[in-house]
Design a protein around this motif. Structure first.
Motif, PDB file in Angstrom:
ATOM      1  N   HIS A 134       0.825  -1.201   0.000  1.00 21.38           N
ATOM      2  CA  HIS A 134       0.000   0.000   0.000  1.00 21.38           C
ATOM      3  C   HIS A 134       0.866   1.261   0.000  1.00 21.38           C
ATOM      4  CE1 HIS A 134      -3.206  -2.755   1.859  1.00 21.38           C
ATOM      5  NE2 HIS A 134      -3.504  -2.578   0.589  1.00 21.38           N
ATOM      6  N   ARG A 135       1.955   1.240   0.758  1.00 21.43           N
ATOM      7  CA  ARG A 135       2.868   2.388   0.765  1.00 21.43           C
ATOM      8  C   ARG A 135       3.450   2.616  -0.620  1.00 21.43           C
ATOM      9  NH1 ARG A 135       6.309   1.140   6.260  1.00 21.43           N
ATOM     10  NH2 ARG A 135       4.504   1.108   7.633  1.00 21.43           N
ATOM     11  N   TRP A 136       3.815   1.520  -1.282  1.00 22.13           N
ATOM     12  CA  TRP A 136       4.392   1.598  -2.624  1.00 22.13           C
ATOM     13  C   TRP A 136       3.369   2.185  -3.595  1.00 22.13           C
ATOM     14  CZ3 TRP A 136       3.084  -1.051  -7.162  1.00 22.13           C
ATOM     15  CH2 TRP A 136       3.992  -0.939  -8.199  1.00 22.13           C
ATOM     16  N   GLN A 137       2.106   1.767  -3.507  1.00 19.83           N
ATOM     17  CA  GLN A 137       1.072   2.281  -4.405  1.00 19.83           C
ATOM     18  C   GLN A 137       0.788   3.755  -4.134  1.00 19.83           C
ATOM     19  OE1 GLN A 137      -2.241  -0.356  -3.851  1.00 19.83           O
ATOM     20  NE2 GLN A 137      -1.521  -1.817  -5.398  1.00 19.83           N
ATOM     21  N   VAL A 138       0.745   4.150  -2.874  1.00 21.70           N
ATOM     22  CA  VAL A 138       0.524   5.558  -2.538  1.00 21.70           C
ATOM     23  C   VAL A 138       1.684   6.406  -3.073  1.00 21.70           C
ATOM     24  CG1 VAL A 138       0.400   7.204  -0.633  1.00 21.70           C
ATOM     25  CG2 VAL A 138      -0.943   5.104  -0.549  1.00 21.70           C
ATOM     26  N   SER A 139       2.904   5.941  -2.870  1.00 22.51           N
ATOM     27  CA  SER A 139       4.072   6.684  -3.352  1.00 22.51           C
ATOM     28  C   SER A 139       4.071   6.789  -4.870  1.00 22.51           C
ATOM     29  CB  SER A 139       5.362   6.015  -2.889  1.00 22.51           C
ATOM     30  OG  SER A 139       5.400   5.964  -1.491  1.00 22.51           O
ATOM     31  N   LEU A 140       3.746   5.702  -5.556  1.00 22.56           N
ATOM     32  CA  LEU A 140       3.709   5.707  -7.018  1.00 22.56           C
ATOM     33  C   LEU A 140       2.608   6.646  -7.524  1.00 22.56           C
ATOM     34  CD1 LEU A 140       4.760   4.491  -9.683  1.00 22.56           C
ATOM     35  CD2 LEU A 140       2.968   2.756  -9.464  1.00 22.56           C
ATOM     36  N   GLY A 141       1.457   6.622  -6.874  1.00 24.28           N
ATOM     37  CA  GLY A 141       0.372   7.513  -7.284  1.00 24.28           C
ATOM     38  C   GLY A 141       0.750   8.975  -7.132  1.00 24.28           C
ATOM     39  N   ILE A 142       1.375   9.326  -6.003  1.00 27.31           N
ATOM     40  CA  ILE A 142       1.800  10.714  -5.787  1.00 27.31           C
ATOM     41  C   ILE A 142       2.864  11.107  -6.799  1.00 27.31           C
ATOM     42  CG2 ILE A 142       2.993  12.245  -4.172  1.00 27.31           C
ATOM     43  CD1 ILE A 142       1.563  10.750  -1.917  1.00 27.31           C
ATOM     44  N   LEU A 143       3.818  10.213  -7.042  1.00 29.23           N
ATOM     45  CA  LEU A 143       4.897  10.496  -7.989  1.00 29.23           C
ATOM     46  C   LEU A 143       4.352  10.716  -9.394  1.00 29.23           C
ATOM     47  CD1 LEU A 143       7.993  10.656  -8.474  1.00 29.23           C
ATOM     48  CD2 LEU A 143       7.877   8.223  -9.047  1.00 29.23           C
ATOM     49  N   LEU A 144       3.470   9.854  -9.861  1.00 25.67           N
ATOM     50  CA  LEU A 144       2.902  10.005 -11.199  1.00 25.67           C
ATOM     51  C   LEU A 144       2.076  11.275 -11.317  1.00 25.67           C
ATOM     52  CD1 LEU A 144       1.795   6.390 -12.207  1.00 25.67           C
ATOM     53  CD2 LEU A 144       3.495   7.819 -13.321  1.00 25.67           C
ATOM     54  N   ALA A 145       1.286  11.591 -10.297  1.00 25.61           N
ATOM     55  CA  ALA A 145       0.461  12.792 -10.349  1.00 25.61           C
ATOM     56  C   ALA A 145       1.321  14.052 -10.403  1.00 25.61           C
ATOM     57  CB  ALA A 145      -0.485  12.830  -9.154  1.00 25.61           C
ATOM     58  N   VAL A 146       2.356  14.129  -9.576  1.00 24.08           N
ATOM     59  CA  VAL A 146       3.218  15.315  -9.552  1.00 24.08           C
ATOM     60  C   VAL A 146       4.019  15.413 -10.844  1.00 24.08           C
ATOM     61  CG1 VAL A 146       5.214  16.345  -8.393  1.00 24.08           C
ATOM     62  CG2 VAL A 146       3.320  15.432  -7.053  1.00 24.08           C
ATOM     63  N   ALA A 147       4.585  14.304 -11.311  1.00 22.51           N
ATOM     64  CA  ALA A 147       5.370  14.332 -12.543  1.00 22.51           C
ATOM     65  C   ALA A 147       4.488  14.709 -13.733  1.00 22.51           C
ATOM     66  CB  ALA A 147       6.032  12.971 -12.775  1.00 22.51           C
ATOM     67  N   LEU A 175      -5.521   4.213  -1.275  1.00 23.65           N
ATOM     68  CA  LEU A 175      -6.097   4.711  -0.030  1.00 23.65           C
ATOM     69  C   LEU A 175      -7.378   3.962   0.333  1.00 23.65           C
ATOM     70  CD1 LEU A 175      -5.470   8.542  -0.392  1.00 23.65           C
ATOM     71  CD2 LEU A 175      -4.285   6.918   1.085  1.00 23.65           C
ATOM     72  N   CYS A 176      -8.177   3.625  -0.661  1.00 24.85           N
ATOM     73  CA  CYS A 176      -9.381   2.833  -0.382  1.00 24.85           C
ATOM     74  C   CYS A 176      -9.018   1.456   0.150  1.00 24.85           C
ATOM     75  CB  CYS A 176     -10.237   2.703  -1.641  1.00 24.85           C
ATOM     76  SG  CYS A 176     -11.072   4.228  -2.102  1.00 24.85           S
ATOM     77  N   MET A 177      -7.997   0.846  -0.396  1.00 32.07           N
ATOM     78  CA  MET A 177      -7.567  -0.470   0.081  1.00 32.07           C
ATOM     79  C   MET A 177      -7.011  -0.378   1.506  1.00 32.07           C
ATOM     80  SD  MET A 177      -8.489  -2.459  -2.246  1.00 32.07           S
ATOM     81  CE  MET A 177      -7.745  -3.974  -1.774  1.00 32.07           C
ATOM     82  N   VAL A 178      -6.315   0.712   1.822  1.00 33.45           N
ATOM     83  CA  VAL A 178      -5.792   0.899   3.176  1.00 33.45           C
ATOM     84  C   VAL A 178      -6.948   1.035   4.162  1.00 33.45           C
ATOM     85  CG1 VAL A 178      -4.597   2.550   4.668  1.00 33.45           C
ATOM     86  CG2 VAL A 178      -3.570   1.848   2.513  1.00 33.45           C
ATOM     87  N   ILE A 179      -7.935   1.837   3.817  1.00 30.02           N
ATOM     88  CA  ILE A 179      -9.085   2.031   4.697  1.00 30.02           C
ATOM     89  C   ILE A 179      -9.853   0.729   4.866  1.00 30.02           C
ATOM     90  CG2 ILE A 179     -11.328   3.180   4.869  1.00 30.02           C
ATOM     91  CD1 ILE A 179     -10.014   5.651   3.635  1.00 30.02           C
ATOM     92  N   LYS A 180     -10.010  -0.020   3.767  1.00 27.49           N
ATOM     93  CA  LYS A 180     -10.750  -1.280   3.834  1.00 27.49           C
ATOM     94  C   LYS A 180     -10.026  -2.321   4.677  1.00 27.49           C
ATOM     95  CE  LYS A 180     -12.975  -4.623   0.824  1.00 27.49           C
ATOM     96  NZ  LYS A 180     -13.194  -5.043  -0.556  1.00 27.49           N
ATOM     97  N   SER A 181      -8.703  -2.346   4.587  1.00 30.75           N
ATOM     98  CA  SER A 181      -7.955  -3.365   5.328  1.00 30.75           C
ATOM     99  C   SER A 181      -7.702  -2.975   6.774  1.00 30.75           C
ATOM    100  CB  SER A 181      -6.623  -3.644   4.630  1.00 30.75           C
ATOM    101  OG  SER A 181      -5.797  -2.505   4.702  1.00 30.75           O
ATOM    102  N   SER A 182      -7.855  -1.696   7.100  1.00 34.95           N
ATOM    103  CA  SER A 182      -7.617  -1.293   8.484  1.00 34.95           C
ATOM    104  C   SER A 182      -8.816  -1.675   9.345  1.00 34.95           C
ATOM    105  CB  SER A 182      -7.372   0.217   8.558  1.00 34.95           C
ATOM    106  OG  SER A 182      -8.564   0.906   8.280  1.00 34.95           O
TER     107      SER A 182
END
Length: 142
Positions: free
Chosen positions: A5-18, A50-57
């Motif tokens: 999940h951390r990897w997906q969040v980081s990748l999403g932020i990186l792609l959006a900013v780039a 983020l949805c997967m993080v919320i669902k799994s928490s």
């Protein structure tokens, strides 16, 4: 939050900013379109993660009630089978009761018709027109 999940969040932020930087800095149409595509893809990955993080928490997150399943609707496999068998038994019992209490078939159809003459009048007759006109006051007199 797990490593995936951390990897997906980081990748999403990186792609959006780039993608945002690529779309804002360049003036070429194709690079701007590619940058917007990267922004959309990054936001999609970020929201999904983020949805997967919320669902799994296991922490209660206040969200709209329509997004939650109703309480008590999730059964285990054995509970679901037991409930289904119970409902089938109830349906069969109701069907047997309704089939046992059937009215006998009619050999001739019964015609329901009104009598030829009305029933006799049970009340006193209404007063005559003259009586009513004599007892009521005229509107002019009020």
């Amino acid at each position: 939050m797990s490593l995936q999940h951390r990897w997906q969040v980081s990748l999403g932020i990186l792609l959006a900013v780039a993608g945002l930087l690529l779309a804002m800095i360049t003036m070429h149409l194709y690079l701007v379109l590619f940058g917007m595509f990267m922004v959309c893809l990054g936001l999609f990955i970020l929201i999904h993660a983020l949805c997967m993080v919320i669902k799994s928490s296991h922490v209660a997150v206040p969200v709209h009630f329509l997004l939650h399943p109703r309480t008590g609707t999730r059964y285990t496999h054995h509970q679901a089978i037991a409930v289904q068998r119970r409902l089938d038994r109830i349906r069969r019992a109701i069907k047997e009761q309704s089939s046992a209490v059937q009215p006998p078939p009619l050999s001739e159809p019964i015609e329901l018709s009104l009598p030829g003459t009305p029933p006799p009048w049970q009340m006193e007759p209404p007063p005559s027109y003259e009586t009513v006109m004599k007892t009521t006051t005229a509107i002019d007199q009020l």
